[in-house]
Write a protein that holds these residues in place. Structure first.
Motif, PDB file in Angstrom:
ATOM      1  N   SER A  28      -6.543   9.882  -5.574  1.00  0.00           N
ATOM      2  CA  SER A  28      -6.644   9.137  -5.257  1.00  0.00           C
ATOM      3  C   SER A  28      -8.046   8.596  -5.119  1.00  0.00           C
ATOM      4  O   SER A  28      -9.192   9.250  -5.232  1.00  0.00           O
ATOM      5  N   LEU A  47       0.730   4.107  -2.852  1.00  0.00           N
ATOM      6  CA  LEU A  47       0.603   5.504  -2.633  1.00  0.00           C
ATOM      7  C   LEU A  47       1.810   6.373  -2.817  1.00  0.00           C
ATOM      8  O   LEU A  47       2.104   7.287  -3.611  1.00  0.00           O
ATOM      9  N   TYR A  49       0.609  -1.387  -0.198  1.00  0.00           N
ATOM     10  CA  TYR A  49       0.059   0.011  -0.121  1.00  0.00           C
ATOM     11  C   TYR A  49       0.851   1.050  -0.114  1.00  0.00           C
ATOM     12  O   TYR A  49       0.502   2.025  -0.792  1.00  0.00           O
ATOM     13  N   GLN A  61       1.165   6.439  -7.120  1.00  0.00           N
ATOM     14  CA  GLN A  61      -0.116   7.402  -7.457  1.00  0.00           C
ATOM     15  C   GLN A  61       0.845   9.103  -6.556  1.00  0.00           C
ATOM     16  O   GLN A  61       0.655   9.739  -7.787  1.00  0.00           O
ATOM     17  N   THR A  62       1.797   8.724  -5.912  1.00  0.00           N
ATOM     18  CA  THR A  62       1.561  11.039  -5.844  1.00  0.00           C
ATOM     19  C   THR A  62       2.988  11.195  -6.911  1.00  0.00           C
ATOM     20  O   THR A  62       2.881  11.732  -7.618  1.00  0.00           O
TER      21      THR A  62
END
Length: 146
Positions: free
Chosen positions: A83, A73, A69, A76-77
């Motif tokens: 999100s 994240l 996870y 994704q950043t």
């Protein structure tokens, strides 16, 4: 003959610190091939096999979700994605369709986290090793002089 190389079993600084760093980096590979990959890296880079394989146990049933996870994240950043509602469901249907929107951030995050944690682990164990050797030398020097 590959497993008889003494460097694969030695307790030298380069062998141990490198194995720890590579082992932490390998933990972020999102496939169930950590041990074979660890053995391959140990043999290619002449790193301590027990240390490298033991370090791969950072990924275990209790840590696998938070670690991946964090990687998701991170990816994704870095990709600048917002999100989205992420819901995991243990089913073949979810594996076929639920992984599609998250594979890019997950793989990028795994790469970035693997390299980052691997380098940090190598640097940390290297510094701890050097500190320990210096302390040992100082104690021995003081005992001889005092």
């Amino acid at each position: 003959p590959l497993f008889t190389d003494p460097r694969l079993w030695s307790l030298q600084r380069r062998s141990i610190t490198g194995a720890f760093g590579v082992g932490l980096g390998i933990c972020f590979v999102p496939l169930p091939v950590l041990f074979p990959l660890g053995l391959l890296f140990a043999m290619l880079m002449r790193l301590n096999i027990p240390t490298l394989l033991a370090t791969t146990f950072v990924i275990n049933p209790f840590t696998v979700v938070p670690i991946y996870y964090l990687a998701y994240l991170t990816g994704q950043t870095l990709l600048g994605e917002s999100s989205s509602g992420f819901a995991f469901e243990l089913s073949w249907q979810w594996l076929q369709h639920g992984l599609l929107p998250i594979w890019k951030p997950l793989l990028l995050g795994c790469l970035v986290c693997g390299v980052s944690f691997g380098l940090a682990g190598w640097l940390l164990t290297r510094q701890l090793w050097l500190w320990h050797v210096r302390q040992k030398y100082r104690r021995r020097s003081h005992a001889a002089n005092g």
